[in-house]
Design a protein around this motif. Structure first.
Motif, PDB file in Angstrom:
ATOM      1  N   SER A  38       0.809  -1.221   0.000  1.00  0.00           N
ATOM      2  CA  SER A  38       0.000   0.000   0.000  1.00  0.00           C
ATOM      3  C   SER A  38       0.837   1.264   0.000  1.00  0.00           C
ATOM      4  N   TYR A  39       2.165   1.130   0.124  1.00  0.00           N
ATOM      5  CA  TYR A  39       3.011   2.324   0.073  1.00  0.00           C
ATOM      6  C   TYR A  39       2.907   3.034  -1.286  1.00  0.00           C
ATOM      7  N   VAL A  40       2.474   2.336  -2.315  1.00  0.00           N
ATOM      8  CA  VAL A  40       2.390   2.969  -3.635  1.00  0.00           C
ATOM      9  C   VAL A  40       1.319   4.048  -3.672  1.00  0.00           C
ATOM     10  N   GLU A  41       0.362   3.995  -2.723  1.00  0.00           N
ATOM     11  CA  GLU A  41      -0.713   4.991  -2.705  1.00  0.00           C
ATOM     12  C   GLU A  41      -1.029   5.310  -1.241  1.00  0.00           C
ATOM     13  N   PRO A  42      -0.627   6.487  -0.738  1.00  0.00           N
ATOM     14  CA  PRO A  42      -0.774   6.799   0.691  1.00  0.00           C
ATOM     15  C   PRO A  42      -2.206   6.678   1.204  1.00  0.00           C
ATOM     16  N   GLY A  43      -3.186   7.036   0.388  1.00  0.00           N
ATOM     17  CA  GLY A  43      -4.566   6.940   0.844  1.00  0.00           C
ATOM     18  C   GLY A  43      -4.964   5.514   1.178  1.00  0.00           C
ATOM     19  N   THR A  44      -4.567   4.575   0.336  1.00  0.00           N
ATOM     20  CA  THR A  44      -4.860   3.168   0.592  1.00  0.00           C
ATOM     21  C   THR A  44      -4.132   2.679   1.821  1.00  0.00           C
ATOM     22  N   HIS A  45      -2.901   3.140   2.027  1.00  0.00           N
ATOM     23  CA  HIS A  45      -2.126   2.727   3.190  1.00  0.00           C
ATOM     24  C   HIS A  45      -2.846   3.081   4.484  1.00  0.00           C
ATOM     25  N   GLY A  46      -3.473   4.245   4.528  1.00  0.00           N
ATOM     26  CA  GLY A  46      -4.168   4.651   5.738  1.00  0.00           C
ATOM     27  C   GLY A  46      -5.493   3.947   5.949  1.00  0.00           C
ATOM     28  N   ARG A  47      -6.035   3.347   4.907  1.00  0.00           N
ATOM     29  CA  ARG A  47      -7.344   2.689   5.011  1.00  0.00           C
ATOM     30  C   ARG A  47      -7.239   1.194   5.284  1.00  0.00           C
ATOM     31  N   LEU A  48      -6.030   0.679   5.403  1.00  0.00           N
ATOM     32  CA  LEU A  48      -5.872  -0.744   5.679  1.00  0.00           C
ATOM     33  C   LEU A  48      -6.316  -1.076   7.102  1.00  0.00           C
ATOM     34  N   TRP A  49      -6.669  -2.323   7.274  1.00  0.00           N
ATOM     35  CA  TRP A  49      -7.060  -2.823   8.596  1.00  0.00           C
ATOM     36  C   TRP A  49      -5.897  -2.647   9.572  1.00  0.00           C
ATOM     37  N   THR A  50      -6.176  -2.101  10.758  1.00  0.00           N
ATOM     38  CA  THR A  50      -5.117  -1.846  11.742  1.00  0.00           C
ATOM     39  C   THR A  50      -4.421  -3.128  12.183  1.00  0.00           C
ATOM     40  N   GLY A  51      -5.142  -4.246  12.159  1.00  0.00           N
ATOM     41  CA  GLY A  51      -4.518  -5.511  12.528  1.00  0.00           C
ATOM     42  C   GLY A  51      -3.391  -5.887  11.588  1.00  0.00           C
ATOM     43  N   ALA A  52      -3.535  -5.550  10.288  1.00  0.00           N
ATOM     44  CA  ALA A  52      -2.468  -5.820   9.329  1.00  0.00           C
ATOM     45  C   ALA A  52      -1.235  -4.979   9.651  1.00  0.00           C
ATOM     46  N   HIS A  53      -1.437  -3.732  10.064  1.00  0.00           N
ATOM     47  CA  HIS A  53      -0.315  -2.876  10.439  1.00  0.00           C
ATOM     48  C   HIS A  53       0.404  -3.435  11.667  1.00  0.00           C
ATOM     49  N   ARG A  54      -0.352  -3.879  12.653  1.00  0.00           N
ATOM     50  CA  ARG A  54       0.278  -4.428  13.860  1.00  0.00           C
ATOM     51  C   ARG A  54       1.046  -5.703  13.541  1.00  0.00           C
ATOM     52  N   LEU A  55       0.450  -6.551  12.723  1.00  0.00           N
ATOM     53  CA  LEU A  55       1.112  -7.805  12.364  1.00  0.00           C
ATOM     54  C   LEU A  55       2.394  -7.535  11.588  1.00  0.00           C
TER      55      LEU A  55
END
Length: 707
Positions: free
Chosen positions: A422-439
């Motif tokens: 999702s780094y290719v598009e900052p808006g999508t990066h912020g909309r990802l599930w928080t659990g994926a970020h923690r993992l």
């Protein structure tokens, strides 16, 4: 959907081959890069912080923590890991029983261990790609060799066990992320060369290590360069979604387009094992039917095709043609393709703006995530369906456990990969599930998933910047120090060194893009050359006699920045032409205040000299003897020698295979297994046709006893 047993085996062999090249290439450079007298000694990276053993291992995951227990220093431990990794990868390449999850786990752990101390010389995207691919190979590799399994794979299945196709889907997802991100970043970077479609008019002469073919490619017509850029955008941005197409021919077309791109890059540039690794990833687009190329199978299938299947095939063909037409129309429309019949050229230009592309990317990125979710869900449902076909409660229970574990791991790795993708598009990066970020944050240091984006900006638009080192004994008469691989001598043709990566030559290319203070390691290189350290000299010239200061180190060293261009076709005996730009590094000598200040500023002063802890151990002596035997060989020769040895062994295995098959007790059973089904009577329906007996059926076992 056709099975993937053969592509999985091809993938595992390819991963083993790339690991072999990577370890062997790194091994040849360890003393000069990471030894006690190297540019960046590895022992600096592993200093105990008073933490527990397991906490220390988790925070800095490297097996080199255990080197002192073997009587080795960090650099010697790195040599041992590289040697064992190359040998283990060679074994996995040649012997199918060694293509085991435990073997690939060891290869991944060994390379991760090297990356933890590799510093700037191992900070390349292909090193991260190899780690991510190597970990996927752990999941793709079967727990037992195919010939030990009781249940043979049936035609059309992904494998003998229901879960085996799941991890291989992650390989396809990794290939998608790599290619799609590499295409997108070229436009999001706002590089004028990519937007003007002129990038390839500079690329061939400004890339790190061009090949002789790059000189010829550079002199192709400009219109062809621009058309090639259009084709690159098509292959890297528009084609990757077809990796998940349900129509087999679309996936095969995507496969051949990716292969074409990678082969052209290999021909014109020395990108070590990166393009080979990408070709290995493309095996996820293949299937057993395409690789086996069974004669007559497709014709029999068409003969027995029912009306619903014929209608479905027609609809698939129409959809396939519609997709090809859509890609062709989009390419012509968005890049303004026009054929000039008089001049026999094709004109091209970008007809969209950066804002329009940003909006398109913002709209498309999240749907590509859902495309991955849908494709993975289909793979999970297919695996669950194959599990329902397993017979016997014990086998079914075992398959359920394995499917649960592998399915969970597959979903977890997919979720982790969404964050760097999702780094290719900052808006999508912020909309990802928080659990994926923690993992992802929990395992980020293990490099299980990485972000990619190759050739983001085109450098050297006004000429290729190049750093040339010079040495002198008196400070007045200067002699150039020529490297083995990077451009220097104007009359020397560009070398072919793939799959070897001369990491110092690569970093010299990056150093030339800015001031020397942006590359602190360069000051350490100057220091080692002033000291006359042979391991570092061998990085510059493997044959020390070719080094101009091999008898006595230079008293003074300096570096000049030049701009290089490929020579014109009419210039005989010249591959390059150059122009002096400025001084890159001031003249210094040992003890010079400028040099001492830079060393102190970058923390490169050797305050604690290395102790000869493992110099007298048996293992250290064995490593020294091995190094002595291999040092006369140049790295590319060593790697090509390994490749030739693998080819020779493969030829011998192919010649001996028929004899071993005839002498095997199961040869009759194998022959029955591959015997084609009897031809059906032209007047019989598909329900009336009698299938061939299974090799596991009772009648088949009785036949084998009689024989």
């Amino acid at each position: 959907m056709a099975g993937s047993r053969l592509p999985r085996q091809l993938f595992l062999q390819g991963v083993a081959a790339v690991f072999m090249f990577a370890f062997a290439s790194l091994y040849t450079q360890i003393p000069g890069l990471y030894g006690p007298e190297g540019i960046l000694p590895a022992r600096r990276m592993l200093r105990p912080q008073g933490k527990g053993r397991w906490q220390q291992l988790w925070e800095t995951p490297t097996l080199l923590w255990e080197a002192p227990r073997l009587g080795l220093d960090t650099a010697q431990g790195l040599e041992l890991l590289s040697l064992l990794g190359a040998l283990l990868a060679l074994g996995a390449l040649l012997l199918s029983p060694l293509r085991h999850p435990a073997v690939f786990l060891l290869l991944w752990a060994a390379y991760l261990s090297a990356c933890q101390v590799g510093q700037v010389f191992l900070y390349f995207q292909w090193d991260s790609l190899l780690l991510e691919t190597g970990f996927l190979a752990v999941l793709v590799a079967p727990l037992r060799p195919a010939f030990h399994r009781k249940q043979a794979p049936q035609r059309g299945q992904a494998g003998a066990l229901p879960h085996e196709g799941l991890p291989f889907w992650l390989v396809r997802w990794l290939l998608f992320r790599l290619m799609f991100a590499s295409g997108v970043v070229k436009l999001t970077s706002r590089c004028p060369a990519w937007w003007g479609l002129t990038a390839l008019t500079y690329h061939y002469e400004t890339q790190c290590l061009p090949t002789p073919a790059a000189w010829f490619a550079h002199h192709l017509p400009v219109w062809l360069h621009k058309l090639s850029v259009v084709a690159t955008f098509l292959i890297e941005i528009a084609v990757p979604p077809l990796f998940f197409a349900p129509i087999r021919r679309l996936r095969l077309a995507a496969f051949y387009s990716q292969v074409l791109l990678q082969v052209l890059i290999i021909i014109t540039g020395n990108y070590n094992f990166f393009n080979l690794m990408t070709l290995v990833l493309t095996t996820a687009l293949l299937d057993d039917q395409h690789l086996a190329a069974e004669p007559g199978h497709s014709s029999r299938k068409k003969t027995a095709m029912s009306r619903p299947k014929a209608l479905l095939a027609t609809l698939s063909l129409l959809l396939e043609l519609a997709i090809y037409g859509f890609l062709a129309y989009g390419t012509v429309h968005y890049f303004g393709l026009e054929v000039d019949w008089q001049q026999r050229t094709v004109h091209s230009r970008t007809t969209f703006t950066f804002h329009q592309f940003s909006q398109w990317l913002k709209t498309l990125t999240l749907p590509t995530v859902w495309l991955g979710v849908a494709s993975l869900a289909w793979e999970l449902l297919s695996a669950l369906w194959r599990w329902t076909q397993v017979r016997g409660w014990l086998r079914k229970l075992s398959a359920a456990v394995q499917l649960s574990l592998v399915g969970t791991a597959t979903v977890a790795l997919f979720l982790i990969s969404l964050v760097p993708y999702s780094y290719v598009e900052p808006g999508t990066h912020g909309r990802l599930w928080t659990g994926a970020h923690r993992l992802f944050g929990t395992v980020e240091h293990l490099q299980l998933a990485n972000s990619y984006g190759l050739f983001r900006r085109m450098t050297g638009l006004g000429g290729r910047p190049e750093v040339v080192l010079e040495g002198s004994y008196d400070g007045h008469h200067w002699t150039e120090i020529e490297f083995m691989y990077k451009p220097g001598n104007l009359s020397r043709p560009p070398p072919v060194v793939v799959p070897h990566q001369p990491r110092l030559d690569w970093q010299m290319w990056f150093a030339a893009l800015g001031p020397h203070t942006h590359s602190p390691w360069f000051t350490s290189l100057v220091l080692r050359l002033l000291q006359g350290k042979e391991p570092v000299i061998r990085l510059v010239q493997s044959q020390v006699a070719r080094y101009p200061f091999h008898k006595q180190p230079p008293t003074y060293l300096r570096a000049q920045r030049y701009k290089y261009w490929f020579s014109q076709p009419g210039e005989q005996g010249q591959w390059w032409r150059r122009q002096w730009v400025e001084e890159f590094f001031p003249p210094v000598s040992l003890g010079d205040p400028v040099l001492e200040t830079l060393l102190r500023q970058f923390g490169l002063q050797d305050k604690n000299p290395p102790r000869a802890r493992g110099a007298n151990s048996t293992l250290a002596q064995a490593l020294h003897w091995t190094r002595t035997q291999l040092s006369p060989l140049e790295a590319p020769s060593l790697l090509w020698g390994l490749l030739m040895a693998v080819g020779a062994v493969r030829v011998v295995q192919a010649l001996l295979a028929p004899w071993s098959l005839r002498s095997s007790p199961s040869a009759v059973a194998i022959g029955q297994k591959h015997r084609p089904a009897p031809q059906k009577d032209s007047g019989a329906t598909s329900e009336q046709a009698t299938p061939a007996p299974s090799p596991c059926s009772s009648s088949s076992r009785t036949t084998r006893r009689k024989k």
